[in-house]
Every structure is written in C-alpha cells, then in structure tokens.
Write a protein that holds these residues in place. Structure first.
Motif, PDB file in Angstrom:
ATOM      1  N   VAL A  78       0.841  -1.210   0.000  1.00 41.78           N
ATOM      2  CA  VAL A  78       0.000   0.000   0.000  1.00 41.78           C
ATOM      3  C   VAL A  78       0.871   1.252   0.000  1.00 41.78           C
ATOM      4  CG1 VAL A  78      -1.499   1.383   1.487  1.00 41.78           C
ATOM      5  CG2 VAL A  78      -2.079  -0.993   1.014  1.00 41.78           C
ATOM      6  N   LEU A  79       1.863   1.273   0.874  1.00 44.21           N
ATOM      7  CA  LEU A  79       2.742   2.433   0.951  1.00 44.21           C
ATOM      8  C   LEU A  79       3.530   2.607  -0.342  1.00 44.21           C
ATOM      9  CD1 LEU A  79       3.877   4.757   2.549  1.00 44.21           C
ATOM     10  CD2 LEU A  79       5.432   3.171   3.700  1.00 44.21           C
ATOM     11  N   THR A  80       4.009   1.507  -0.901  1.00 45.49           N
ATOM     12  CA  THR A  80       4.778   1.570  -2.152  1.00 45.49           C
ATOM     13  C   THR A  80       3.936   2.131  -3.290  1.00 45.49           C
ATOM     14  OG1 THR A  80       6.088  -0.349  -1.477  1.00 45.49           O
ATOM     15  CG2 THR A  80       6.127   0.231  -3.801  1.00 45.49           C
ATOM     16  N   LEU A  81       2.730   1.591  -3.455  1.00 43.18           N
ATOM     17  CA  LEU A  81       1.861   2.036  -4.544  1.00 43.18           C
ATOM     18  C   LEU A  81       1.427   3.490  -4.364  1.00 43.18           C
ATOM     19  CD1 LEU A  81      -0.380  -1.133  -5.043  1.00 43.18           C
ATOM     20  CD2 LEU A  81       1.373  -0.246  -6.585  1.00 43.18           C
ATOM     21  N   SER A  82       1.152   3.884  -3.121  1.00 38.49           N
ATOM     22  CA  SER A  82       0.717   5.266  -2.882  1.00 38.49           C
ATOM     23  C   SER A  82       1.836   6.259  -3.206  1.00 38.49           C
ATOM     24  CB  SER A  82       0.260   5.436  -1.434  1.00 38.49           C
ATOM     25  OG  SER A  82       1.338   5.289  -0.522  1.00 38.49           O
ATOM     26  N   LEU A  83       3.071   5.895  -2.892  1.00 37.06           N
ATOM     27  CA  LEU A  83       4.196   6.775  -3.212  1.00 37.06           C
ATOM     28  C   LEU A  83       4.416   6.870  -4.720  1.00 37.06           C
ATOM     29  CD1 LEU A  83       6.734   5.741  -0.423  1.00 37.06           C
ATOM     30  CD2 LEU A  83       5.545   7.932  -0.624  1.00 37.06           C
ATOM     31  N   PHE A  88       3.208  10.869  -9.665  1.00 37.80           N
ATOM     32  CA  PHE A  88       2.731  11.306 -10.973  1.00 37.80           C
ATOM     33  C   PHE A  88       1.399  12.056 -10.923  1.00 37.80           C
ATOM     34  CE2 PHE A  88       5.317   7.469 -11.588  1.00 37.80           C
ATOM     35  CZ  PHE A  88       6.270   7.962 -12.458  1.00 37.80           C
ATOM     36  N   LEU A  89       0.650  11.904  -9.822  1.00 37.11           N
ATOM     37  CA  LEU A  89      -0.661  12.541  -9.719  1.00 37.11           C
ATOM     38  C   LEU A  89      -0.769  13.308  -8.408  1.00 37.11           C
ATOM     39  CD1 LEU A  89      -2.890   9.538 -10.864  1.00 37.11           C
ATOM     40  CD2 LEU A  89      -2.176  11.472 -12.275  1.00 37.11           C
ATOM     41  N   ARG A  90      -1.543  14.407  -8.430  1.00 32.30           N
ATOM     42  CA  ARG A  90      -1.818  15.152  -7.200  1.00 32.30           C
ATOM     43  C   ARG A  90      -3.083  14.574  -6.555  1.00 32.30           C
ATOM     44  NH1 ARG A  90       0.296  19.551  -5.270  1.00 32.30           N
ATOM     45  NH2 ARG A  90      -1.712  20.110  -4.345  1.00 32.30           N
TER      46      ARG A  90
END
Length: 274
Positions: A78-83, A88-90
C-alpha cells in the motif's frame, strides 16, 4: 530480526506524522508540507522494506506468509503504490485514505505478533499498542484545544471591533484573518491524528476479538468528534460562512471533545484512561 516494539512504535509515530503533513497539503495546498510528508513516508517505506526483507531472509519464502506477515506485505505494498501514484498525480487525499489502511495493517502485524517483546518491563504487548493509541489521541485533542483558544480569541476580537471597543489588549491581538487561519491549521492538524488514533483503537479491538467493543460510548463519541471537525473543514473550504460562525462551530466541536473526555468515561465499558 528486531523483536523490540520501540522501533515499531517510532515507525508508527513517523507514519502518523507523514499522514498529518499529507492531509495538511490536501486541506490547504502547501508544497512544503507535501515534501515533508513524502520524505517521512519514504523513510517509513525504507524501514518497512528492511523489516520485510529480513523476515523473508530469516524464514523460507513460502513459510513466511502467515496471517501477520501477509498484513505486513499488504502494508508495504500500500505504501509503495501510494508513493508511486503520488509521484505522478496530485491525489493527496487518496494517499492519506489508503495509507490509513496500511497504517492499521502494519500496527496489526506488529502488535498481533506473539514474538514481539514490549519495550518496557512489566508491560503486555497490548499496553504498548494502547500507549501509542492514547499518545496520538492526546496530540489530536491538544490540537483541537489550540483551535478552540484561537476561536475564542476570534469571537472576542470580533465583538470588540464590531462595538468599536478599543483597548491595549485588542491592539496586541493578530488580525481576524490571521486568527481564523491559525484556528483552521490547528483543527486540520488534529483530524489526521485522531483518525490514526481511531485506526489503532480498531486494531486493539480486533486483537481482543470482541467486535462489540466498537459500540462503546467512547468510540461512538470519538466518531462524532471526527465528524464535527470534518464538517468544520467542509464549511470553511466549500461554503465559506462568516468567520464568527466558523469560530462558534469550532467551539461547539471542542465541547464535544470535552464531553468525550469527561462524561463518556463513566459510560464506557473499558475506556477509563482518556
């Protein structure tokens, strides 16, 4: 592999602080807050990666995936994907919401592991979890108290200016706009801390294996407190009422906090420490 919980307590505090900065950036676009939040979450990711790698190295790969280790892998993913997504997105609100789940999963992994050793002699592992939970809740209530003081200052100054009652005390106060901003910043600082505290509270209930505890008066009133401050945030951001109305609502919300601290202790079946 590390079995002392003090390191994981520190990771949870850093995690919560990173989420606070992310929520602050969402609530009031603040690039420096986002950079700080990103840096803290990257640091948490490095520590989680080290812990996950050491655990897999210590065990055979397939035997490592018990229930708690699966939760650890989920929290890390989860942390990896969120970072990656945030690069690339706000989408600061998305990062905040999804990481609350990762935060809770990581806490469940740590405090649900029977091999973990509490950092203080004489403590049970549940005591360690409660300590972190209570610390975050107290920090949230302190932020709400600061917001209430600023709201009271706003109403005092507003009434004095409206009645043209000048005094040395009035002249020393900041402008109404600044006081309103200070109250808002304090309020939005308390919201993510309270959310993190509630997440750890849910983890504690799950570890106890008694879902009925979620219906405790203290838990319900804490959700009411969260709803009151979220409503304050929505009012200020989207409806923009007069400053004195915002200040009054902030004081009403803090009144619910005081109710949560004082009266619901007598109605709670297990919340007798806060």
């Amino acid at each position: 592999m590390v079995k002392q919980t003090w390191l994981f307590d520190a990771i949870l505090y850093i995690y919560a602080l990173g989420l606070l900065f992310y929520f602050s950036d969402f609530a009031k676009a603040n690039r420096s807050a986002k950079r700080m939040g990103t840096g803290l979450l990257i640091f948490v990711w490095v520590l989680q990666s080290f812990y996950l790698a050491s655990h897999i190295f210590e065990h055979e790969l397939l035997s490592a995936y018990t229930k708690t280790e699966t939760l650890l892998l989920f929290a890390w993913a989860v942390l990896t994907l969120s970072l990656i997504i945030n690069r690339f997105l706000r989408v600061e609100l998305f990062v905040f919401i999804i990481n609350i789940g990762g935060f809770a999963a990581f806490a469940f992994n740590v405090f649900g592991n029977p091999e973990m050793v509490p950092s203080r002699p004489g403590w049970e592992i549940d005591d360690e979890l409660l300590f972190v939970h209570i610390s975050l809740a107290v920090a949230a209530y302190a932020a709400f108290a600061v917001a209430a003081v600023f709201s009271g200052m706003y109403l005092f100054l507003h009434r004095r200016l409206k009645g043209k009652q000048w005094s040395p005390a009035v002249k020393r106060l900041p402008s109404l706009e600044k006081i309103n901003t200070y109250a808002f910043r304090a309020s939005i600082s308390g919201i993510p801390l309270l959310v993190a505290a509630l997440a750890l509270g849910i983890v504690w209930v799950l570890l106890q294996g008694d879902a009925v505890l979620l219906l405790d008066a203290k838990v319900i009133n804490s959700l009411v407190v969260l709803a009151a401050y979220l409503y304050y945030y929505l009012m200020r951001q989207f409806f923009q009422p007069a400053g004195n109305r915002l200040a009054l609502w902030n004081l009403y919300a803090f009144g619910i906090v005081l109710l949560n601290l004082i009266l619901t202790n007598y109605m709670s079946s297990f919340h007798h420490w806060l």
